[in-house]
Design a protein around this motif. Structure first.
Motif, PDB file in Angstrom:
ATOM      1  N   ILE A 250       0.843  -1.196   0.000  1.00  0.00           N
ATOM      2  CA  ILE A 250       0.000   0.000   0.000  1.00  0.00           C
ATOM      3  C   ILE A 250       0.885   1.255   0.000  1.00  0.00           C
ATOM      4  CG2 ILE A 250      -1.804   1.292   1.238  1.00  0.00           C
ATOM      5  CD1 ILE A 250      -2.808  -1.267  -0.158  1.00  0.00           C
ATOM      6  N   GLY A 251       2.080   1.139   0.574  1.00  0.00           N
ATOM      7  CA  GLY A 251       3.038   2.253   0.515  1.00  0.00           C
ATOM      8  C   GLY A 251       3.330   2.615  -0.944  1.00  0.00           C
ATOM      9  N   ARG A 252       3.505   1.605  -1.778  1.00  0.00           N
ATOM     10  CA  ARG A 252       3.748   1.865  -3.210  1.00  0.00           C
ATOM     11  C   ARG A 252       2.512   2.475  -3.874  1.00  0.00           C
ATOM     12  NH1 ARG A 252       6.407  -3.282  -6.120  1.00  0.00           N
ATOM     13  NH2 ARG A 252       5.839  -1.995  -7.934  1.00  0.00           N
ATOM     14  N   VAL A 253       1.335   1.959  -3.490  1.00  0.00           N
ATOM     15  CA  VAL A 253       0.091   2.497  -4.065  1.00  0.00           C
ATOM     16  C   VAL A 253      -0.061   3.980  -3.689  1.00  0.00           C
ATOM     17  CG1 VAL A 253      -2.441   2.322  -4.020  1.00  0.00           C
ATOM     18  CG2 VAL A 253      -1.045   0.233  -4.061  1.00  0.00           C
ATOM     19  N   LYS A 254       0.246   4.284  -2.426  1.00  0.00           N
ATOM     20  CA  LYS A 254       0.101   5.680  -1.980  1.00  0.00           C
ATOM     21  C   LYS A 254       1.098   6.601  -2.670  1.00  0.00           C
ATOM     22  CE  LYS A 254      -2.056   5.153   2.531  1.00  0.00           C
ATOM     23  NZ  LYS A 254      -1.885   5.218   4.000  1.00  0.00           N
ATOM     24  N   THR A 255       2.278   6.083  -2.957  1.00  0.00           N
ATOM     25  CA  THR A 255       3.268   6.913  -3.650  1.00  0.00           C
ATOM     26  C   THR A 255       2.756   7.275  -5.043  1.00  0.00           C
ATOM     27  OG1 THR A 255       5.060   5.922  -2.407  1.00  0.00           O
ATOM     28  CG2 THR A 255       5.665   7.024  -4.449  1.00  0.00           C
ATOM     29  N   LEU A 256       2.229   6.285  -5.771  1.00  0.00           N
ATOM     30  CA  LEU A 256       1.702   6.619  -7.101  1.00  0.00           C
ATOM     31  C   LEU A 256       0.489   7.543  -6.976  1.00  0.00           C
ATOM     32  CD1 LEU A 256       1.838   6.407 -10.148  1.00  0.00           C
ATOM     33  CD2 LEU A 256       0.469   4.322 -10.041  1.00  0.00           C
ATOM     34  N   ARG A 257      -0.326   7.313  -5.952  1.00  0.00           N
ATOM     35  CA  ARG A 257      -1.495   8.175  -5.741  1.00  0.00           C
ATOM     36  C   ARG A 257      -1.071   9.632  -5.550  1.00  0.00           C
ATOM     37  NH1 ARG A 257      -5.103   7.588  -0.337  1.00  0.00           N
ATOM     38  NH2 ARG A 257      -3.147   8.447   0.478  1.00  0.00           N
ATOM     39  N   THR A 258       0.033   9.838  -4.851  1.00  0.00           N
ATOM     40  CA  THR A 258       0.530  11.197  -4.638  1.00  0.00           C
ATOM     41  C   THR A 258       0.836  11.868  -5.975  1.00  0.00           C
ATOM     42  OG1 THR A 258       1.448  10.694  -2.484  1.00  0.00           O
ATOM     43  CG2 THR A 258       2.453  12.521  -3.646  1.00  0.00           C
ATOM     44  N   PHE A 259       1.374  11.081  -6.927  1.00  0.00           N
ATOM     45  CA  PHE A 259       1.755  11.698  -8.200  1.00  0.00           C
ATOM     46  C   PHE A 259       0.586  11.789  -9.181  1.00  0.00           C
ATOM     47  CE2 PHE A 259       5.732  10.149  -6.333  1.00  0.00           C
ATOM     48  CZ  PHE A 259       6.284  11.386  -6.103  1.00  0.00           C
ATOM     49  N   LEU A 260      -0.355  10.844  -9.097  1.00  0.00           N
ATOM     50  CA  LEU A 260      -1.547  10.950  -9.949  1.00  0.00           C
ATOM     51  C   LEU A 260      -2.527  11.967  -9.361  1.00  0.00           C
ATOM     52  CD1 LEU A 260      -2.245   7.184 -10.814  1.00  0.00           C
ATOM     53  CD2 LEU A 260      -1.152   8.893 -12.265  1.00  0.00           C
ATOM     54  N   GLY A 261      -2.448  12.166  -8.057  1.00  0.00           N
ATOM     55  CA  GLY A 261      -3.321  13.150  -7.409  1.00  0.00           C
ATOM     56  C   GLY A 261      -4.767  12.708  -7.352  1.00  0.00           C
ATOM     57  N   ASN A 262      -5.009  11.380  -7.236  1.00  0.00           N
ATOM     58  CA  ASN A 262      -6.399  10.894  -7.245  1.00  0.00           C
ATOM     59  C   ASN A 262      -6.859  10.417  -5.864  1.00  0.00           C
ATOM     60  OD1 ASN A 262      -4.736   8.678  -7.279  1.00  0.00           O
ATOM     61  ND2 ASN A 262      -5.687   7.674  -9.018  1.00  0.00           N
ATOM     62  N   MET A 263      -6.254  11.008  -4.827  1.00  0.00           N
ATOM     63  CA  MET A 263      -6.707  10.676  -3.460  1.00  0.00           C
ATOM     64  C   MET A 263      -8.110  11.244  -3.218  1.00  0.00           C
ATOM     65  SD  MET A 263      -5.223  13.592  -3.829  1.00  0.00           S
ATOM     66  CE  MET A 263      -6.000  15.176  -3.572  1.00  0.00           C
ATOM     67  N   ALA A 264      -8.816  10.672  -2.253  1.00  0.00           N
ATOM     68  CA  ALA A 264     -10.124  11.221  -1.888  1.00  0.00           C
ATOM     69  C   ALA A 264      -9.906  12.571  -1.199  1.00  0.00           C
ATOM     70  CB  ALA A 264     -10.846  10.260  -0.952  1.00  0.00           C
ATOM     71  N   GLY A 265     -10.896  13.455  -1.328  1.00  0.00           N
ATOM     72  CA  GLY A 265     -10.847  14.734  -0.621  1.00  0.00           C
ATOM     73  C   GLY A 265     -11.357  14.574   0.800  1.00  0.00           C
ATOM     74  N   PRO A 266     -11.118  15.590   1.661  1.00  0.00           N
ATOM     75  CA  PRO A 266     -11.535  15.482   3.071  1.00  0.00           C
ATOM     76  C   PRO A 266     -13.049  15.299   3.243  1.00  0.00           C
ATOM     77  CG  PRO A 266     -10.410  17.584   2.647  1.00  0.00           C
ATOM     78  CD  PRO A 266     -10.345  16.802   1.384  1.00  0.00           C
ATOM     79  N   TRP A 267     -13.832  15.911   2.399  1.00  0.00           N
ATOM     80  CA  TRP A 267     -15.300  15.799   2.530  1.00  0.00           C
ATOM     81  C   TRP A 267     -15.744  14.369   2.222  1.00  0.00           C
ATOM     82  CZ3 TRP A 267     -19.707  16.679   4.441  1.00  0.00           C
ATOM     83  CH2 TRP A 267     -20.896  16.647   3.745  1.00  0.00           C
ATOM     84  N   THR A 268     -15.165  13.777   1.163  1.00  0.00           N
ATOM     85  CA  THR A 268     -15.447  12.377   0.847  1.00  0.00           C
ATOM     86  C   THR A 268     -15.022  11.496   2.015  1.00  0.00           C
ATOM     87  OG1 THR A 268     -15.166  12.749  -1.508  1.00  0.00           O
ATOM     88  CG2 THR A 268     -14.834  10.496  -0.753  1.00  0.00           C
ATOM     89  N   GLY A 269     -13.847  11.778   2.560  1.00  0.00           N
ATOM     90  CA  GLY A 269     -13.344  10.995   3.694  1.00  0.00           C
ATOM     91  C   GLY A 269     -14.293  11.074   4.877  1.00  0.00           C
ATOM     92  N   TRP A 270     -14.765  12.261   5.163  1.00  0.00           N
ATOM     93  CA  TRP A 270     -15.661  12.445   6.309  1.00  0.00           C
ATOM     94  C   TRP A 270     -16.984  11.706   6.087  1.00  0.00           C
ATOM     95  CZ3 TRP A 270     -20.472  14.530   7.311  1.00  0.00           C
ATOM     96  CH2 TRP A 270     -20.743  14.813   8.660  1.00  0.00           C
ATOM     97  N   LEU A 271     -17.532  11.777   4.869  1.00  0.00           N
ATOM     98  CA  LEU A 271     -18.785  11.057   4.578  1.00  0.00           C
ATOM     99  C   LEU A 271     -18.602   9.556   4.812  1.00  0.00           C
ATOM    100  CD1 LEU A 271     -20.060  12.794   1.319  1.00  0.00           C
ATOM    101  CD2 LEU A 271     -21.247  12.733   3.526  1.00  0.00           C
TER     102      LEU A 271
END
Ligand SMILES: *Cc1c(COP(=O)(O)O)cnc(C)c1O
Length: 417
Positions: A250-271
């Protein structure tokens, strides 16, 4: 203090959140912020050293909050909570199920590789594997539910691609027929083609049954993927995705996510944090309702066949064995063939009064749709026939309403056919 292991459903309300860091608020606030203030320059330097892997962390040192594309409290707490259900090392959350799936495929496949996937898979995934990945020289092969270990190994070897196999990608139960794939068997196929310097990964789309009723990591999978839009979110009001697995992967997945910029936003996270508090009670109620609905449909004269795991019997052989071994519940997704064809199916769908006519699934409200012309419209006609997706099939996602109301609605709609 007495040691006690709290269960996931008990931890969904509080795990990973410290009220004292947020003015005592009992619930995690929405950290609607792009960036985080460092206490001093030294702290900023230390966080970046860890973020860029410039040095190993000191004992008990964790990366601090930097910038919401890299980390954000709503997402970190959410990831901790989703991980609990599958006792996974870590989780990464995304702005959609498709971004979770595509990020994993992009991180673990490279030009020349082969991805072996089950068929059918979700339409978006199918398109990405068949039309996008080939542009990068990534090959695919497909297998169907019911094929044995030997069948699958032989197909890969005959294609001369065994040494190129990099990932097995599976969706089970299959949508919309609920056909099953034995994950232990698939993991053995991956092991067979692994070598000391090349591990073949196994990724499972667990949207239909997870995280409560199917836990792919237990059967040797490396990734359990989710459209969190479905059961995890559960209210048809958010699009999101998640991927769970070991801390390292998952560390590798998160690294690519950082560069693709497709993480969830805080509002999505809160929901999603809010949704997780009721995940178990929602899913259990939905499954109880689905069993009643399936039993009702099975005895109805206008219904030809019902596809529901809760109706399997020992006579179903391997399918039943896989169900008993791999699943904790028959779930809340079912399909049925109405007597007739498209006209009868449409008449039924147009006559529903409470159940909504919509694609998607896993939500509190019951939904009905016509796979052949809607979710599976893009599947080749010949392939549709092979998979048993006919004009007379209707798919139901059973919600939390009173089961008698769901059955009433189905009954009155069938009467109009
Ligand atoms: C909905 C769905 C997806 C895609 O998820 P999104 O959140 O819509 O991007 C992937 N797989 C399955 C099984 C789904 O049902």
């Amino acid at each position: 203090m007495k040691s006690h292991k709290f269960r996931p459903e008990s931890l969904m309300m509080s795990y990973g959140y410290k009220p004292e860091l947020s003015e005592g608020a009992i619930k995690c606030p929405i950290f609607q912020t792009s960036t985080f203030v460092f206490k001093n320059a030294e702290e900023g330097k230390a966080y970046f050293e860890l973020a860029y892997g410039l040095r190993a962390p000191y004992e008990a040192e964790e990366i601090g909050l930097i910038y919401s594309r890299i980390n954000n409290p709503d997402l970190e707490i959410l990831e901790g909570r989703i991980s609990l259900w599958e006792e996974a090392g870590d989780c990464a959350v995304f702005e959609s199920g498709m971004s979770a799936i595509t990020t994993v495929l992009l991180e673990f496949l490279k030009p020349g590789d082969l991805v072996l996937c089950s068929s059918p898979v979700y339409g978006g995934t199918d398109h990405f594997i068949k039309h996008f990945l080939p542009k990068f020289g990534i090959h695919y092969l497909e297998f169907k539910p019911g094929e044995s270990y030997d069948d699958i190994v032989e197909m890969v070897e005959k294609a001369g691609l065994g040494s190129r196999l990099a990932m097995v990608y599976v969706e089970t139960p299959a949508n919309p027929t609920n056909a099953l794939i034995d994950l232990e068997c698939v993991s053995k196929v991956a092991q067979h083609f692994s070598s000391p310097d090349k591990k073949v990964y196994v990724a499972v789309d667990n949207t239909y049954m997870g995280p409560l009723w199917q836990q792919p990591l237990r059967w040797g999978a490396d990734f359990s993927l989710y459209s969190a839009t479905k059961y995890l979110g559960g209210h048809s009001d958010v699009i999101a995705g998640a991927c769970v697995g070991s801390k390292e992967l998952i560390g590798r997945v998160k690294t690519l996510r950082t560069f693709l910029g497709n993480m969830a936003g805080p509002w999505t996270g809160w929901l999603l944090l809010r949704s997780l508090e009721t995940l178990k009670i929602r899913m259990e109620q939905q499954a109880r309702n689905a069993q009643k609905v399936a039993e009702y449909l099975q005895q109805h004269a206008k219904v030809e066949k019902v596809y529901y795991l809760g109706l399997l019997t020992p006579d179903d052989g391997r399918e039943y064995e896989t169900y008993k071994k791999q699943y904790g519940s028959p779930g809340a997704m079912l399909s049925f063939d109405i007597r007739g064809g498209e006209a009868e199916a449409f008449r039924f769908l147009n006559s529903l009064r409470m159940i909504h006519l919509a694609v998607s699934l896993g939500s509190t409200e019951s939904l009905a749709e016509h796979p052949a012309t809607m979710t599976h419209a893009g599947v080749h006609p010949k392939h549709k026939r092979e998979l048993g997706i006919s004009e007379k099939m209707i798919r139901l996602s059973v919600g939390v309403e009173h089961y008698r109301d769901i059955i009433f609605d189905i009954e009155q709609a069938l009467e109009k056919v």
